[in-house]
Design an enzyme around this catalytic site. Structure first.
Site, PDB file in Angstrom:
ATOM      1  CD  GLU A 468      -2.936  -1.190   2.227  1.00  0.00           C
ATOM      2  OE1 GLU A 468      -4.136  -1.486   2.058  1.00  0.00           O
ATOM      3  OE2 GLU A 468      -2.433  -1.023   3.364  1.00  0.00           O
ATOM      4  CD  GLU A 612      -1.797  -3.181  10.994  1.00  0.00           C
ATOM      5  OE1 GLU A 612      -1.947  -3.131   9.751  1.00  0.00           O
ATOM      6  OE2 GLU A 612      -2.349  -2.378  11.768  1.00  0.00           O
TER       7      GLU A 612
END
Length: 675
Positions: A468, A612
């Site tokens: 991304e 994460e």
């Protein structure tokens, strides 16, 4: 560098000095300033632990969304905190400052969370809570007080409404029957916009025979908080037990949530503590018939069980609910559904429990019409799934994030999950009724999405890559390869169903380019020039897409991109794919390195919950758990999903592991072993 990292992790209390139980994660020293709760969930209600005795941090209910907070999009809602309680012993409140030896532990085998402590020389207290697996909207708190001296207790069940809810209404009711008295503490409230009615109710379960139970008293404190309480004397040497059971449900799940919350609580009350726990344990025993056994690394065994436990906890058979990156562990990512589900969590669940995975793909099927409207509004044919999805299936990405309008690979990810569900189950009826509409509509999208600029140049321009950090690029490797796989799956599905496939699907697939650089490495996108990457992109072409099958090319791409992932700010899935691919290539040392690197730097105390990113503080990252489980199942275990079903290919265990045994795999519940 490795020594420094190890010291940091040990100091943080993450790596234990001795090998842990495969099923029990213990925290003997609770530091509230460095505490990341662990979740007990049943696929519908998630209960997040607190470092404070008799407190629960969050109660999260699947499927409950409303628009509030950041981004002008739907967000998960906290439910009523229906398990918080207070306990006074001889007039003194039990809290972190007044108790001794406070410890907590999670039993992953039976999904229960237990806390225990001593109060001076007067009592030992233990309490365990469950999100009952057999009852989707119901929870249980079991309390046990052992008196060392004669004591008097005063305890209260406290019902609190989260701040975001409004128009709170509180109720108390006693239902008196010849054999039982049921005291119901109930609350309801509207969601921030008034869209949903959220309700919760609970009651005490006493161990005394009817007629000798303590008297229950109701107190109203304010509009957002009320309680019911009782008092009792306990003799020295006596152990006294009581429980609290309650239910929480919204108008998203039932047309009459207020009455239903009370009905379900009454049902649980009359089932009784023993039967509630018995059926809960039986349900979890059934789930663990699909298991992963690791010989040679006790800590990895516990960690892998934790990953499986969380995916099992966050998913429920027979629903149309999917998984957010943080599951039911909190409000992370607004509770939205991304590619995290379809590409990262779904495959592990699919081979372990196809019936759980079915709920995730059913979620997508029920939102197919919204995806068709999304494609139409963007000028495309077929179905275009949103990057972030919630209740309705419309795009829920905040407008400042370009992934909403441009991260189109999600559409192929959804289609490939549907195709893989058929491949593993071989369920042709499902393929015809549910899979085919998904796979064919998404193939139509890609046939309209490509720009036809000549043979071999059916470009897919202006996308956000799977990596991304690469925004608005052309011919992204993963997007292009995923589109090809979607188109070929549609062609294969048509053949299986006796339908003539659209010839344009295969024609388009044959002309979508996969770019290379001058050094022979697969190029991430048309303008890529060796920059650092946020997460795996090119390497996903080897697995799961099978676009690249040549071992030399797979190794070349791995060696190139594995050194372009920074140590911070990148999600856990990338290293998991590196571990999987190096295992398949026969490199035990690199498989071991990347398996550990995928999650150990991401762990938070005291329960080794995965964040994460390395050093991150937003657990529990179920996406990472799904990726790492794929490394174990499809990498070290050699499982391969094919159009004919599951097979096993040659793989290599990480250095130091003796064997991996996979039990209860696929619809036939087979066993696979690698030594």
């Amino acid at each position: 560098m490795k020594k420094i990292l190890l010291v940091v992790l040990v100091c943080a209390g993450i790596i234990p000095t001795i090998a842990q139980s495969p099923w029990i994660i213990k925290a003997d020293k609770i530091d509230p300033s460095n505490y990341y709760g662990i979740t007990v969930a049943n696929g519908m209600i998630g209960i997040v632990s607190s470092p404070e005795p008799f407190k629960v941090k969050d109660v999260v209910l699947a499927g409950a969304y409303d628009q509030y907070g950041r981004g002008r999009v739907s967000n998960f809602l906290r439910s009523f905190n229906l398990l918080n309680m207070t306990l006074d012993i001889d007039g003194h409140n039990m809290n972190a400052a007044t108790v001794n030896g406070f410890s907590q532990q999670l039993d992953m085998q039976h999904a229960s969370f237990t806390s225990s402590f001593d109060y001076l020389d007067k009592a030992t207290v233990k309490y365990t809570y469950y999100s009952l697996r057999q009852l989707p909207f119901t929870v249980l708190m079991d309390v046990e007080i052992t008196a060392k001296k004669d004591i008097a207790i005063n305890t209260a069940s406290v019902m609190e409404a989260p701040d975001a809810l409004r128009d709170v209404q509180n109720y108390y009711n006693e239902i008196d029957r010849p054999h039982v008295v049921i005291s119901l503490l109930t609350s309801s409230a509207k969601s921030p916009t008034g869209k949903l009615l959220m309700c919760a109710s609970n009651t005490f379960l006493f161990s005394e025979p009817h007629g000798s139970e303590p008297r229950v008293i109701h107190e109203m404190w304010d509009n957002n908080r009320h309680l019911m309480k009782f008092s009792r004397s306990i003799k020295a040497g006596e152990t006294y037990r009581f429980s609290i059971t309650g239910s929480s449900i919204t108008s998203a799940q039932h047309d009459d949530p207020l009455n239903e919350a009370e009905r379900m609580t009454i049902f649980a009350k009359l089932e009784g503590r023993n039967r509630l726990i018995q059926f809960h344990n039986q349900a979890w025993d059934a789930l663990w018939k699909s298991d992963i056994t690791i010989d040679g690394d006790a800590q990895a065994q516990q960690d892998v069980h934790s990953m499986m436990y969380h995916l099992y906890s966050f998913t429920r058979e027979g629903t149309a609910y999917s998984l957010s990156p943080m599951g039911l562990s909190g409000l992370g990512y607004n509770g939205h559904v991304f590619w995290d589900t379809d590409l990262w969590m779904f495959p592990a669940l699919l081979v372990l429990h196809p019936e759980l995975a079915k709920s995730l793909v059913e979620y997508r099927y029920q939102r197919l019409e919204a995806a068709r409207r999304n494609a139409f509004s963007h000028g495309f044919k077929g179905a275009m799934f949103p990057w972030e999805s919630a209740e309705t299936g419309v795009e829920e990405t905040p407008v400042w994030a370009l992934s909403g309008p441009f991260e189109h690979h999600i559409t192929a990810d959804v289609a490939l999950a549907a195709w893989n569900y058929y491949c593993v189950t071989q369920d042709k009826n499902w393929l015809k009724e549910k899979g085919w509409p998904l796979i064919s509509a998404t193939a139509d999208f890609w046939a309209s999405r490509v720009e036809r600029n000549g043979p071999g140049k059916f470009d897919i321009k202006n996308v956000v890559a799977a990596d991304e950090w690469a925004e608005n690029v052309d011919n992204n490797a993963f997007t292009n390869a995923a589109a090809k796989a979607n188109l070929m799956a549609a062609t294969a599905a048509a053949t299986i169903l006796g339908i003539t496939p659209n010839a344009d699907w295969q024609y388009v697939a044959n002309n979508i380019p996969i770019l290379k650089m001058d050094n022979g490495v697969t190029r991430e996108h048309a303008s890529y020039n060796g920059e650092g990457i946020k997460q795996g992109d090119v390497n996903l072409l080897a697995y799961p897409l099978k676009e690249i099958t040549d071992a030399a090319q797979i190794k070349k791409d791995l060696d190139y991109y594995a050194v372009r992932v920074p140590n911070e700010g990148t999600p856990a899935m990338t290293q998991a794919i590196f571990a999987l691919l190096y295992s398949r290539l026969g490199d035990a040392d690199k498989a071991a390195h990347f398996f550990k690197d995928a999650y150990i730097p991401n762990l938070n105390p005291p329960f080794r919950v995965i964040a994460e990113t390395k050093g991150g503080t937003n657990p529990y990252f179920a996406t990472g758990a799904g990726g790492i489980l794929q490394a174990v199942l499809m990498g070290f275990g050699g499982l391969e999903i094919t159009p004919k079903g599951l097979t096993q290919i040659k793989a290599t265990l990480p250095a130091g592991w003796k064997s991996v045994t996979l039990t209860g795999i696929g619809v036939e519940k087979k066993t696979y072993t690698v030594k």
